[in-house]
Design an enzyme around this catalytic site. Sequence first.
Site, short mmCIF file in Angstrom:
data_model
loop_
_atom_site.label_atom_id
_atom_site.label_comp_id
_atom_site.label_asym_id
_atom_site.label_seq_id
_atom_site.Cartn_x
_atom_site.Cartn_y
_atom_site.Cartn_z
N SER A 68 5.25 1.14 -14.22
CA SER A 68 4.41 0.07 -13.68
C SER A 68 3.27 -0.37 -14.58
O SER A 68 2.79 -1.50 -14.45
CB SER A 68 3.87 0.49 -12.31
OG SER A 68 3.18 1.71 -12.41
N LYS A 110 0.78 -5.88 -12.29
CA LYS A 110 -0.14 -6.55 -11.38
C LYS A 110 -0.41 -8.00 -11.76
O LYS A 110 -0.80 -8.81 -10.93
CB LYS A 110 -1.46 -5.79 -11.29
CG LYS A 110 -1.34 -4.47 -10.52
CD LYS A 110 -2.12 -4.54 -9.24
CE LYS A 110 -1.98 -3.33 -8.35
NZ LYS A 110 -1.82 -2.04 -8.99
N GLU A 167 5.20 8.76 -4.53
CA GLU A 167 3.75 8.87 -4.40
C GLU A 167 3.26 10.15 -5.05
O GLU A 167 4.03 11.11 -5.20
CB GLU A 167 3.35 8.92 -2.91
CG GLU A 167 3.49 7.61 -2.17
CD GLU A 167 2.94 7.70 -0.75
OE1 GLU A 167 3.39 8.58 0.01
OE2 GLU A 167 2.04 6.90 -0.42
N SER A 182 -9.32 -0.81 -8.16
CA SER A 182 -9.66 0.31 -9.03
C SER A 182 -9.27 0.03 -10.47
O SER A 182 -9.40 0.89 -11.32
CB SER A 182 -8.97 1.58 -8.54
OG SER A 182 -7.58 1.41 -8.60
N ASP A 227 0.26 9.21 1.71
CA ASP A 227 0.02 8.53 2.99
C ASP A 227 1.24 7.73 3.47
O ASP A 227 1.54 7.71 4.67
CB ASP A 227 -1.20 7.61 2.88
CG ASP A 227 -1.05 6.58 1.79
OD1 ASP A 227 -1.26 6.95 0.62
OD2 ASP A 227 -0.70 5.43 2.08
N GLY A 283 -1.55 12.27 -2.49
CA GLY A 283 -1.80 11.01 -1.79
C GLY A 283 -0.54 10.45 -1.17
O GLY A 283 -0.14 9.33 -1.47
#
Length: 327
Positions: free
Chosen positions: A311, A55, A211, A80, A217, A215
């Site tokens: 990640s 990130k 995923e 988060s 989606d 979750g």
Amino acid sequence: MTALAIQIADIEAAAARLQGVAHRTPVLRSRTADERTGAQVFFKAENHQRMGAFKFRGGYNALAQFTPAQRRTGALAFSSGNHAQAVALSGRLLGIPTVIVMPNDAPAAKLAATRAYQAGQPGSAVVLYDRYTEDRAAIGARIAAERGMTLIPPYDHPHVMAGQGTAALELIDEVGPLDALLVCVGGGGLISGSAVAARARLPGICVVGVEPEAGNDTQQSLARGEIVHIEVPQTIADGAQTQASGQLTFPVIQALVARIVTVSDAQLVRTMQFFAERMKEVVEPTGCLGAAALLEGVEDWRGARVGVILSGGNVDLPRYAGFLAPT
Ligand SMILES: *Cc1c(COP(=O)(O)O)cnc(C)c1O
């Protein structure tokens, strides 16, 4: 067809901005992983990135492009955890004040690290909210309006997406041709940047998103052909507890990602144990998504060369200890 939010040139420009600022993270190999999967596996270790996750790439790429006026009023983020640290650290490095809106149940280590990056910076602060009862977007919008700050979303922003894509770019430039690239999916910033980078360098590469089972989606959205919103998913993969992919990330995923698969929390725990025991790597639950799909046989790439993005590695030690030695 409308143009995608980012192009390979945006990712190359981000790579130039990050040169000498972000770490060029190592690519790790494991004979055990290769034997177990029958593939040649190349792990891009973003758990070794500054602040412990990829990130930093997107956050820094966004703040580095602020105008002088934006630099003075500062950056606002809601996250988060890892995006919070990314924006806080980038703000510190660039001398830009930051306000971070975080859920009050965010991992303690992420909260402490965010505050530590802001320490002594005038105008910088963490604002806590309850993610089950309050709307973080509304809180963020109010603070942004009051202080004139620039909101940097965790994934749905072209500069963030382009920054995230630099990890896959480095991986491919280092190891050469890959048949597949496995990438974890929350809101889709990492996979959209990765897919643009990978498909530009290697048009035939199969980019697969992973995923958490609870979750999925984005998997649902791909099947439906439109963005599906879900309840806050209950999973140990806290970096992927997103409720929907982004308006900018989803079209990129639709255009360039082959499919989304899912893994269970139990599979994530076994993968975390594999990294600790065999590779001496601390990888957080969300960071294990891509590797779990391969190591647990959800994806079969026998005989192929496969890139996997690890990640991040930010996980509270007591929680991590619980995953490694369940009682
Ligand atoms: C944010 C995050 C993800 C998900 O990234 P998106 O860009 O939201 O898809 C995955 N792993 C870690 C460690 C993260 O911090």
